[in-house]
Design a protein around this motif. Sequence first.
Motif, PDB file in Angstrom:
ATOM      1  N   PHE A  39      10.666   9.139  13.827  1.00  0.00           N
ATOM      2  CA  PHE A  39      10.413   8.543  12.353  1.00  0.00           C
ATOM      3  C   PHE A  39      11.269   9.079  11.481  1.00  0.00           C
ATOM      4  O   PHE A  39      10.874   9.029  10.285  1.00  0.00           O
ATOM      5  CB  PHE A  39       8.919   8.730  12.026  1.00  0.00           C
ATOM      6  N   ARG A  42      12.096   7.550   8.043  1.00  0.00           N
ATOM      7  CA  ARG A  42      11.250   7.401   6.962  1.00  0.00           C
ATOM      8  C   ARG A  42      10.721   8.593   6.394  1.00  0.00           C
ATOM      9  O   ARG A  42       9.724   8.898   5.543  1.00  0.00           O
ATOM     10  CB  ARG A  42       9.700   7.060   7.892  1.00  0.00           C
ATOM     11  N   ARG A  50       7.287   8.573   4.655  1.00  0.00           N
ATOM     12  CA  ARG A  50       6.657   7.189   3.965  1.00  0.00           C
ATOM     13  C   ARG A  50       6.578   6.465   5.389  1.00  0.00           C
ATOM     14  O   ARG A  50       7.575   5.635   5.638  1.00  0.00           O
ATOM     15  CB  ARG A  50       7.495   6.919   2.848  1.00  0.00           C
ATOM     16  N   LEU A  51       5.446   5.788   5.558  1.00  0.00           N
ATOM     17  CA  LEU A  51       5.295   5.085   6.858  1.00  0.00           C
ATOM     18  C   LEU A  51       4.763   3.762   6.374  1.00  0.00           C
ATOM     19  O   LEU A  51       4.162   3.621   5.541  1.00  0.00           O
ATOM     20  CB  LEU A  51       4.258   5.691   7.825  1.00  0.00           C
ATOM     21  N   SER A  52       5.287   2.902   7.247  1.00  0.00           N
ATOM     22  CA  SER A  52       4.820   1.318   6.812  1.00  0.00           C
ATOM     23  C   SER A  52       3.628   1.158   7.759  1.00  0.00           C
ATOM     24  O   SER A  52       3.166   1.926   8.727  1.00  0.00           O
ATOM     25  CB  SER A  52       5.881   0.423   7.328  1.00  0.00           C
ATOM     26  N   ASP A  55       4.396   1.287  11.211  1.00  0.00           N
ATOM     27  CA  ASP A  55       4.766   2.747  11.892  1.00  0.00           C
ATOM     28  C   ASP A  55       3.241   3.422  12.224  1.00  0.00           C
ATOM     29  O   ASP A  55       3.059   3.835  13.178  1.00  0.00           O
ATOM     30  CB  ASP A  55       5.533   3.542  10.628  1.00  0.00           C
TER      31      ASP A  55
END
Length: 75
Positions: A39, A42, A50-52, A55
């Motif tokens: 990741f 991110r 900062r994850l979607s 993710d």
Amino acid sequence: SKPVHERIETWLCGNPFALTIFALMPGKAIDERAMQRRFYQRRAEREWFRLSPEDREEIATLVSDKGGVILDLAK
């Protein structure tokens, strides 16, 4: 690494940002580095990402497969 409870105390001490820890997974330092590499794009700062939602879903699957615990996937 230090035990999780000690790491959380360190992260929260004097931190001006709201932090969300949504999963815990057993593993070794090599496992943590693999997740950080996965990741990397991110990364917000240091150990923070900062994850979607996608993710988070991917991490939830990885954590579940390794016998971990999902604390809060909704955020």
